[in-house]
Design an enzyme around this catalytic site. Structure first.
Site, PDB file in Angstrom:
ATOM      1  N   SER A 184       2.594   0.761  13.229  1.00 52.40           N
ATOM      2  CA  SER A 184       4.027   0.490  13.157  1.00 52.40           C
ATOM      3  C   SER A 184       4.284  -0.992  12.915  1.00 52.40           C
ATOM      4  O   SER A 184       3.802  -1.546  11.923  1.00 52.40           O
ATOM      5  CB  SER A 184       4.716   1.005  14.426  1.00 52.40           C
ATOM      6  OG  SER A 184       6.111   1.048  14.272  1.00 52.40           O
ATOM      7  N   GLU A 305       6.924  11.052  10.300  1.00 58.46           N
ATOM      8  CA  GLU A 305       7.174   9.788  10.986  1.00 58.46           C
ATOM      9  C   GLU A 305       8.543   9.741  11.668  1.00 58.46           C
ATOM     10  O   GLU A 305       8.676   9.362  12.834  1.00 58.46           O
ATOM     11  CB  GLU A 305       7.070   8.614   9.994  1.00 58.46           C
ATOM     12  CG  GLU A 305       5.727   8.463   9.312  1.00 58.46           C
ATOM     13  CD  GLU A 305       4.737   7.620  10.090  1.00 58.46           C
ATOM     14  OE1 GLU A 305       5.043   7.265  11.252  1.00 58.46           O
ATOM     15  OE2 GLU A 305       3.663   7.328   9.558  1.00 58.46           O
ATOM     16  N   HIS A 377       5.662   9.760  14.259  1.00 59.81           N
ATOM     17  CA  HIS A 377       5.255   8.371  14.445  1.00 59.81           C
ATOM     18  C   HIS A 377       4.593   8.221  15.815  1.00 59.81           C
ATOM     19  O   HIS A 377       5.139   8.669  16.815  1.00 59.81           O
ATOM     20  CB  HIS A 377       6.503   7.499  14.355  1.00 59.81           C
ATOM     21  CG  HIS A 377       6.252   6.040  14.162  1.00 59.81           C
ATOM     22  ND1 HIS A 377       5.688   5.519  13.029  1.00 59.81           N
ATOM     23  CD2 HIS A 377       6.520   4.972  14.963  1.00 59.81           C
ATOM     24  CE1 HIS A 377       5.628   4.202  13.131  1.00 59.81           C
ATOM     25  NE2 HIS A 377       6.110   3.850  14.306  1.00 59.81           N
TER      26      HIS A 377
END
Length: 456
Positions: A184, A305, A377
């Site tokens: 990330s 995600e 995610h």
């Protein structure tokens, strides 16, 4: 004593666990006054106790906690430029080094959180694992004339990598075989670091997990805008405000920048273009790709995600209850995933391959049977970092027994470790124009990995 090492600042005493790994925690790699670039950390006399974690950067509640589970409370302080080293030992040939740069939208997170510890990687790969803390939010990324130059968190990361080059041999690590890995915002940071000439020679391979490259880096207008929101909320000199006042103003600025319902959740405190040490937004990824022949890259995303950010939000629940609307909403989430994560990651891989680099792509498709978050995610993190206890509360793993994750986790860690050691994770290199073509996915009761049979 076997757990005492000598580094540039002095001697450290670590803690050796039952697995034979020795942890050295809370090691200062730099120091900095508020809104100042990092400078050398002070040295000390005697043997410094390195058995407890140092503080993490001041921050609000953990942003993806509703998906990963909330980590337990940990000390926070502006004096947060510290790191953790986990080593199998100092005997024998020097070992490859993995340096973890945590995510958290540049406002939350810490390498010292238990679900980010790298004991499995260090033990299985006979590597030295390093986790770094750096400044976050307004304290790390506010760009305000006369107050803060911006990009301080990124400068902290560079200072940590310089510390690794100078000191990691004392822990049994090879300063000539450093792999940075991040997820990330940590992965986005790695793309930034690759664009900085001063990082040449500080790392040799990079693992880029779920980088939101579609968000680019902030231009002058965006930096000025969030600075206005922040100062309007603070209403006093940021240089003398308390940390609590800084965090409160930061939260108000983020909420204002996010718009109604917080839908526009682009991290407003983030690396800024044309601000030391970064180039312009237009040149950023091209400059990073110029390092293609120097830095091998493993890059990829997860299938779903945006589910981490848009699933189970109370303000959206009425819409998700309507069948046709839900289908449209799912399509929107898929579209944003492609726009922010998947397509720009593939394009960056294309740039690297075209420039003559060795780059490997993947997509992580596994999902838990009862979570409702899909391959969201952060979903790959339990397979790489932390342990059963630290990930047990994670809603994104609902309905899965930890033992069922063992095979896929072992294979995933094996691929990452193989890449760190040899530059080859176990599948063919990416070629420009091709999809990021290796899938990590569920194959039934015994999870395994397989090449993407149905390439996109």
């Amino acid at each position: 004593m076997g757990n005492v090492v000598t580094i540039s600042g002095g001697r450290l005493r670590g803690e050796t666990g039952e697995d034979g790994l020795t942890a050295y925690r809370g090691i200062p790699y730099a120091q900095a006054a508020r809104f100042a670039p990092p400078g050398p950390a002070p040295s000390w006399t005697g043997v410094r106790d390195a058995t407890r974690h140092g503080p993490m950067s001041p921050q609000p509640p953990f942003r993806p906690g509703s998906v990963t589970g909330e980590p337990p409370p940990a000390p926070q302080d502006e004096d947060c430029l510290n790191l953790t080293v986990l080593t199998p030992g100092t005997e024998g040939p020097k070992k490859p080094v993995l340096v973890w740069i945590h995510g958290g939208a540049y406002v939350t997170g810490s390498a010292s959180l238990e679900f980010y510890q790298g004991r499995r990687l260090a033990a299985e790969g006979d590597v030295v694992f390093v986790g770094i803390n750096y400044r976050l939010g307004a304290l790390g990324y506010l760009k305000l004339d006369g107050v803060s130059p911006g990009n301080l968190g990124l400068l902290d990361q560079i200072a940590a990598l310089r510390w690794v080059r100078e000191n990691i041999a004392a822990f049994g690590g090879d300063p000539g075989a450093v792999t940075v890995l991040g997820q990330s915002a940590g992965a986005h940071s790695i793309a930034c670091l690759m664009a900085v000439p001063e990082t040449r020679g500080l790392f040799h391979r990079a693992i880029v997990q779920s980088a939101p490259l579609g968000l680019k880096i902030a231009g002058q207008r965006a930096s000025d805008r969030i600075a206005r929101f922040f100062t309007a909320a603070l209403r006093k000199d940021p240089r003398t405000a308390t940390v609590d006042e800084i965090l409160a103003a930061q939260g108000k600025a983020i909420a204002r920048a996010s718009g109604p319902g917080g839908i526009y959740s682009v991290p407003p405190f983030c690396p800024a273009a044309e601000t030391d040490p970064l180039p312009s937004a237009a040149r950023w990824l091209d400059d990073a790709a110029s390092r293609a022949r120097e830095v091998d890259v493993l890059i990829g995303t997860t299938r779903d995600e945006m589910n981490t950010y848009l699933n189970n939000r109370p303000e959206l629940a009425p819409l998700e209850a309507i069948g046709p609307v839900r289908k449209g909403f799912d399509a929107v989430k898929t579209g944003i995933t492609k726009f922010v994560f998947e397509t720009p990651s593939r394009r960056f891989a294309d740039k690297l391959a075209t420039a003559g680099g060795k780059v490997f792509g993947y997509r992580f498709d596994w999902s838990a049977p009862e979570s409702g978050f899909g391959a969201c995610h952060c979903i790959e993190l339990p397979f790489l970092l932390g342990d059963r206890a630290s990930w047990a509360p994670a809603p994104m793993l609902a309905g899965t027994d930890w033992d069922e994750l063992a095979e896929l986790g072992h294979r995933l860690r094996g691929a990452w470790l193989s890449f760190a050691r040899t530059g080859f994770p176990g599948w063919e290199a990416h070629s420009a124009g091709a999809p990021l073509g290796f899938r990590w996915r569920d194959s039934g009761p015994n999870q395994r990995v397989s090449p993407a049979a149905g390439r996109r």
